[in-house]
Design an enzyme around this catalytic site. Structure first.
Site, PDB file in Angstrom:
ATOM      1  N   THR A  88       1.886  -4.556   4.266  1.00  0.00           N
ATOM      2  CA  THR A  88       1.796  -4.874   5.690  1.00  0.00           C
ATOM      3  C   THR A  88       1.317  -6.310   5.962  1.00  0.00           C
ATOM      4  OG1 THR A  88      -0.416  -3.917   5.766  1.00  0.00           O
ATOM      5  CG2 THR A  88       1.410  -2.491   6.392  1.00  0.00           C
ATOM      6  N   ASP A  89       0.613  -6.913   4.996  1.00  0.00           N
ATOM      7  CA  ASP A  89       0.006  -8.225   5.268  1.00  0.00           C
ATOM      8  C   ASP A  89       1.025  -9.282   5.691  1.00  0.00           C
ATOM      9  OD1 ASP A  89      -2.292  -6.985   4.508  1.00  0.00           O
ATOM     10  OD2 ASP A  89      -2.811  -8.376   2.893  1.00  0.00           O
ATOM     11  N   THR A 107       0.821  -1.211   0.000  1.00  0.00           N
ATOM     12  CA  THR A 107       0.000   0.000   0.000  1.00  0.00           C
ATOM     13  C   THR A 107       0.855   1.262   0.000  1.00  0.00           C
ATOM     14  OG1 THR A 107      -1.812  -1.110   1.083  1.00  0.00           O
ATOM     15  CG2 THR A 107      -1.738   1.242   1.380  1.00  0.00           C
TER      16      THR A 107
HETATM   17  N1  GLU Z   1      -2.363  -6.626   0.872  1.00  0.00           N
HETATM   18  C1  GLU Z   1      -1.404  -5.665   0.500  1.00  0.00           C
HETATM   19  C2  GLU Z   1      -0.004  -5.991   1.011  1.00  0.00           C
HETATM   20  O1  GLU Z   1       0.206  -6.521   2.057  1.00  0.00           O
HETATM   21  C3  GLU Z   1      -1.764  -4.272   0.892  1.00  0.00           C
HETATM   22  C4  GLU Z   1      -1.787  -4.045   2.382  1.00  0.00           C
HETATM   23  C5  GLU Z   1      -0.736  -3.076   2.817  1.00  0.00           C
HETATM   24  O2  GLU Z   1       0.286  -2.859   2.228  1.00  0.00           O
HETATM   25  O3  GLU Z   1      -0.979  -2.490   3.871  1.00  0.00           O
HETATM   26  O4  GLU Z   1       0.934  -5.700   0.322  1.00  0.00           O
END
Ligand code: GLU
Length: 431
Positions: free
Chosen positions: A161-162, A85
């Site tokens: 973040t995932d 993100t």
């Molecule tokens: N699902 C995606 C990832 O982990 C977007 C979530 C994010 O970056 O916060 O890359």
């Protein structure tokens, strides 16, 4: 010229003038624009007096490496990008969030970074982190090795973040004796939104790198919903526990390393930490065994769920409570559980290293308390102590990729990178 999704427009109605990005919209009776604050507003077609195009939609090209002119008095931070993100914006053609920003664009969006340090940036990948594979960890390690050779003072790795917790653990195992800070940073709101946490997380990480002697791998994300403080969290003890809040990451069974006020740069250390040492030479151990599985226990399990892992080299069972699995046979409805125990024994006997973790997340596995877990230990299941299940999974894959089977069984219960906390304290529970 008619406006298209992605164009920056000014929309005039009888009572207001609104400027923002035109969003795709299925409705024919209204239009939707994204304001600079990040919020979308719908405007009824009947009320619109005029739409002026301020700027046409531009697609973004990607480049690989950018170095700006260095100030010899400032430290140098290399920002390595993997996507997520933090590198995303809304794709106004499809309405979805996609990985789009190049490293240069991110730097342009957050010019404060250049005031903190000389910034070099490089794209490793531009992907969402749910697509990460072990081979990506090796790619990241190679890029880090190159930056360390160039004597940078610290590295920021941007990441979705995932699966950030998995990558943080993987890098802390793979990068032995890293003698500079490697701070992993993500964001919960994309960088094109007014409410993004990308700026504060990146700036806090940069200020922590330049303002401390810390060496090692850590995660930097928001501490709470205020925009002032970020936490530097231990790589093997940190987990995403909320889907969308900016303070989604919490330290489990340990304490944060430090709190950083991202505006003032004030750093409060909250735990012991390793310091930079010239004598430490980075050793890359980036082999991860591919055939390692992860199985969550639940009511109504069948033996074939365990048997499946017979061809695997390692298995993390995410047990219930203190490290239980459905292997007890208290009444006629549970007869099949004897087969579950046999299946686990078969998996262990086939050469697969089986480690028990707890889906409680906080606390330690204790396999000597209840008879079921005692039986599990007898058939070869090893206690994962107080390791996060995700960290245990990465550690097992890493151990199997770098050590002999007997060493793996021994090392899995030993603390190597802060992943096992011998003494849990009261305040290490959502404290
Ligand atoms: N699902 C995606 C990832 O982990 C977007 C979530 C994010 O970056 O916060 O890359």
């Amino acid at each position: 010229m008619t406006s298209k999704p992605g164009d920056r427009v000014k929309v005039t109605t009888k009572d207001s003038v609104k400027e923002g990005i035109l969003m795709p919209n299925q409705e024919t009776s209204s239009i939707v624009i994204k304001l600079d604050s990040g919020y979308n507003v719908g405007i009824d077609n009947k009320k619109i007096e005029g739409i002026k195009i301020i700027e046409k939609y531009k697609s973004v090209k990607q480049t690989t490496k950018k170095e700006s002119k260095k100030d010899s008095k400032k430290p140098t931070i290399s920002i390595l990008h993997t996507g997520g993100t933090i590198a995303s914006k809304v794709d106004y053609r499809t309405g979805g969030v996609v990985s789009k920003f190049s490293p240069e664009e991110i730097l342009e969006m957050f010019p404060e970074l250049k005031g903190i340090a000389n910034i070099e940036s490089r794209l490793i990948s531009n992907m969402f982190s749910e697509d990460m594979r072990f081979k990506h960890y090796s790619l990241i390690c190679k890029a880090i090795e190159e930056e360390v050779k160039e004597n940078v003072d610290g590295i920021i790795l941007t990441h979705g973040t995932d699966t950030m917790g998995y990558s943080a653990a993987a890098l802390s195992f793979a990068l032995e004796n890293i003698n500079i800070p490697l701070i992993i940073v993500g964001s919960q709101r994309s960088s094109d939104r007014g409410s993004t946490d990308a700026a504060s997380n990146l700036i806090a990480a940069a200020k922590f790198i330049t303002g401390s002697a810390f060496a090692g791998v850590a995660v930097c994300m928001h501490e709470n919903t205020n925009d002032s403080d970020c936490l530097i969290m231990p790589a093997t003890k940190t987990r995403k526990i909320h889907t969308s809040r900016r303070d989604a990451f919490k330290v489990v069974n340990d304490r944060p390393i430090a709190r950083v006020n991202y505006e003032s740069g004030k750093i409060n250390f909250l735990n012991n930490y390793a310091k930079k040492s010239k004598s430490d030479k980075l050793l890359i151990k980036d082999n991860f065994e591919e055939k390692v599985g992860f199985l969550k226990c639940h009511p109504n399990m069948f033996p074939e769920q365990f048997e499946f892992f017979k061809s695997y080299k390692g298995l993390i069972i995410e047990g219930t409570g203190l490290g239980q699995a459905p292997v007890g046979n208290p009444n006629e409805l549970t007869k099949i559980h004897e087969k579950n125990l046999k299946a686990i024994e078969n998996v262990a006997k086939s050469g697969c290293v089986v480690v028990m973790s707890s889906q409680c997340i906080f606390g330690r596995v204790h396999m000597h308390v209840y008879s079921g877990a005692i039986d599990l230990q007898k058939v070869g299941v090893i206690s994962g102590e107080d390791m996060l299940p995700e960290t245990a999974f990465i550690k097992l894959a890493w151990l199997l990729g770098n050590f002999k089977k007997d060493e793996v069984k021994d090392l899995v219960t030993k603390n190597l990178r802060g992943e096992i906390n011998e003494r849990l304290l009261e305040d290490e529970f959502l404290g």
